[in-house]
Design a protein around this motif. Structure first.
Motif, mmCIF file in Angstrom:
data_model
loop_
_atom_site.group_PDB
_atom_site.id
_atom_site.type_symbol
_atom_site.label_atom_id
_atom_site.label_comp_id
_atom_site.label_asym_id
_atom_site.label_seq_id
_atom_site.Cartn_x
_atom_site.Cartn_y
_atom_site.Cartn_z
ATOM 1 N N GLU A 286 -5.394 -3.686 -50.938
ATOM 2 C CA GLU A 286 -5.478 -2.371 -51.126
ATOM 3 C C GLU A 286 -6.386 -1.947 -52.205
ATOM 4 O O GLU A 286 -7.397 -1.021 -52.305
ATOM 5 N N ALA A 287 -6.438 -2.477 -53.309
ATOM 6 C CA ALA A 287 -7.146 -2.196 -54.473
ATOM 7 C C ALA A 287 -8.509 -2.575 -54.123
ATOM 8 O O ALA A 287 -9.332 -1.703 -54.531
ATOM 9 N N LYS A 288 -8.939 -3.566 -53.457
ATOM 10 C CA LYS A 288 -10.313 -3.993 -53.151
ATOM 11 C C LYS A 288 -10.945 -2.994 -52.200
ATOM 12 O O LYS A 288 -11.971 -2.710 -52.229
ATOM 13 N N ALA A 289 -10.015 -2.632 -51.250
ATOM 14 C CA ALA A 289 -10.390 -1.608 -50.181
ATOM 15 C C ALA A 289 -10.924 -0.207 -50.857
ATOM 16 O O ALA A 289 -11.757 0.451 -50.778
ATOM 17 N N GLU A 290 -9.792 0.372 -52.000
ATOM 18 C CA GLU A 290 -10.178 1.420 -52.494
ATOM 19 C C GLU A 290 -11.260 1.377 -53.536
ATOM 20 O O GLU A 290 -12.036 2.267 -53.530
ATOM 21 N N GLN A 291 -11.688 0.054 -54.001
ATOM 22 C CA GLN A 291 -12.564 -0.021 -55.059
ATOM 23 C C GLN A 291 -14.031 0.295 -54.164
ATOM 24 O O GLN A 291 -14.953 0.707 -54.554
ATOM 25 N N ARG B 156 -14.072 1.735 -51.291
ATOM 26 C CA ARG B 156 -14.310 2.976 -50.698
ATOM 27 C C ARG B 156 -15.013 4.153 -51.939
ATOM 28 O O ARG B 156 -15.849 5.029 -51.903
ATOM 29 N N PHE B 157 -14.336 4.015 -53.195
ATOM 30 C CA PHE B 157 -15.025 4.994 -54.065
ATOM 31 C C PHE B 157 -16.484 4.284 -54.704
ATOM 32 O O PHE B 157 -17.079 5.317 -55.013
ATOM 33 N N ALA B 158 -16.425 3.108 -54.505
ATOM 34 C CA ALA B 158 -17.752 2.612 -55.078
ATOM 35 C C ALA B 158 -19.017 3.294 -53.901
ATOM 36 O O ALA B 158 -20.105 3.825 -54.388
ATOM 37 N N ASN B 159 -18.837 3.274 -52.714
ATOM 38 C CA ASN B 159 -19.544 3.748 -51.569
ATOM 39 C C ASN B 159 -19.593 5.313 -51.809
ATOM 40 O O ASN B 159 -20.939 5.886 -51.668
ATOM 41 N N GLY B 160 -18.582 6.010 -52.016
ATOM 42 C CA GLY B 160 -18.502 7.224 -52.387
ATOM 43 C C GLY B 160 -19.401 7.690 -53.486
ATOM 44 O O GLY B 160 -20.158 8.852 -53.703
ATOM 45 N N ASP B 161 -19.464 6.963 -54.637
ATOM 46 C CA ASP B 161 -19.934 7.370 -55.855
ATOM 47 C C ASP B 161 -21.510 7.328 -55.439
ATOM 48 O O ASP B 161 -22.280 8.261 -55.961
#
Length: 104
Positions: free
Chosen positions: A46-51, A53-58
């Motif tokens: 979950e942490a990897k997926a969230e990272q 997701r936020f990296a792509n969003g940034d």
């Protein structure tokens, strides 16, 4: 029944009665350990997926900002104030309730 056979049977039964609770306890601990390992693996995923997701969003937010800045640089001055105000609104919306007052 032979008394020696009864003694052997009682001895084996006593050993089984002592070993079974210990085996049950060990089995419970192993199952709890396996469940905890699976839970931790799920949290890591979950942490990897969230990272990601936020990296792509940034990156997409940065690309959007660059596009807006390019438009500001190439547009005439009358649209400049509205573009700057739009950037401020985007910052306030992205920051959420952290910024109570607009930055001047």
């Amino acid at each position: 029944m032979d008394p020696d056979l009864t003694l052997i049977f009682a001895f084996i039964l006593a050993i089984v009665i002592m070993v079974l609770p210990f085996a049950y306890f060990v089995n419970q601990r192993v199952q709890e350990h396996e469940a905890r390992k699976l839970e931790l693996k799920a949290r890591v995923e979950e942490a990897k997926a969230e990272q990601l997701r936020f990296a792509n969003g940034d990156y997409s937010k940065m690309e959007e900002r660059v596009r807006v800045l390019e438009r500001i640089a190439t547009d005439s001055n009358h649209a400049l104030a509205s573009q700057i105000e739009e950037l401020r609104r985007l910052d306030r919306a992205a920051a959420g309730p952290q910024l109570a007052e607009p930055i001047e």
